[in-house]
Design an enzyme around this catalytic site. Sequence first.
Site, PDB file in Angstrom:
ATOM      1  CG  HIS A 148       3.535   1.075   2.258  1.00 54.47           C
ATOM      2  ND1 HIS A 148       3.475  -0.094   1.398  1.00 54.47           N
ATOM      3  CD2 HIS A 148       4.538   1.021   2.758  1.00 54.47           C
ATOM      4  CE1 HIS A 148       4.488  -0.714   1.565  1.00 54.47           C
ATOM      5  NE2 HIS A 148       5.412  -0.151   2.306  1.00 54.47           N
TER       6      HIS A 148
ATOM      7  CB  SER B 294       7.020  -2.649   3.434  1.00 53.86           C
ATOM      8  OG  SER B 294       7.473  -2.031   2.257  1.00 53.86           O
TER       9      SER B 294
END
Length: 271
Positions: free
Chosen positions: A241, A106
């Site tokens: 995620h 990320s």
Amino acid sequence: MATPPVSLPATAARTAGAAAWLSCVAPRPAARLRLVCLPYAGAGAAAYRPWGTLLGDDVEVWAAQLPGRERRLADPPLSTMDELAPPLVAAIVERVPAPFAIFGHSMGGLIGYEVTARLVARGDHVPQRLVVSAARPPRTAAPLGAAHRLDDAALTRWLRDLGGIPDEVLADPGLLELILPTVRADLTVVASYRPATVPPLPLPVDAVAAADDPLVDPDEVAGWAACTDFGFSLTVVPGGHLYLHDTPPPLSRLLGGGPAADRAYVEGATR
């Protein structure tokens, strides 16, 4: 793997220097490769501690420790890439022997690109490859950082929906008071990252996307192909995620590969 992204020590002291920014998870002097792991928003070095055994004796894991978390809780968090990248570059040059690779999840994927580009510009200590996970490429990174403008209540809900932080932490006002400024600063790094140019790296880039990621879909992660002129691969894994809490990316395969030629994988199978 169920490591929470935030680890809060009983005490935290101010630290400085390369050792503050980068530490070896499990020393392996005979390892064939070092892997520098860069965190996602709110995470500290503890997120990668299990990887010291996960990757076996061939890979020595190094974890970045950014200000504002864990043993650097007393250090104010930083909110721009220009503040974060230079000390990380210096720490890698000083502490991590070659050969090495860089992994970032990320926000860590963007930091990984910037750090790698700066190391390439130096020319004397360049990683073998960059592995990015659940990250948009630099030219389209900003939308992920929109959450930095949320108030505390909305940001807490956003974190709860994303998963990865224990409910007991999100329900504790004292812990939230410590966590939220760091998360917001990290998201500001993403929102404000606007590199003037994104030159292709002279090394392989391997990207990992999660099939059910609500923030970054695999097609967006595929955009990292433009960030290298030396081979690209895309791996799609199950999960959201923060999939790497439960199933780490297939690093053994990625780190063991040579230059890729626009390969794409879905759960380990070529497509």
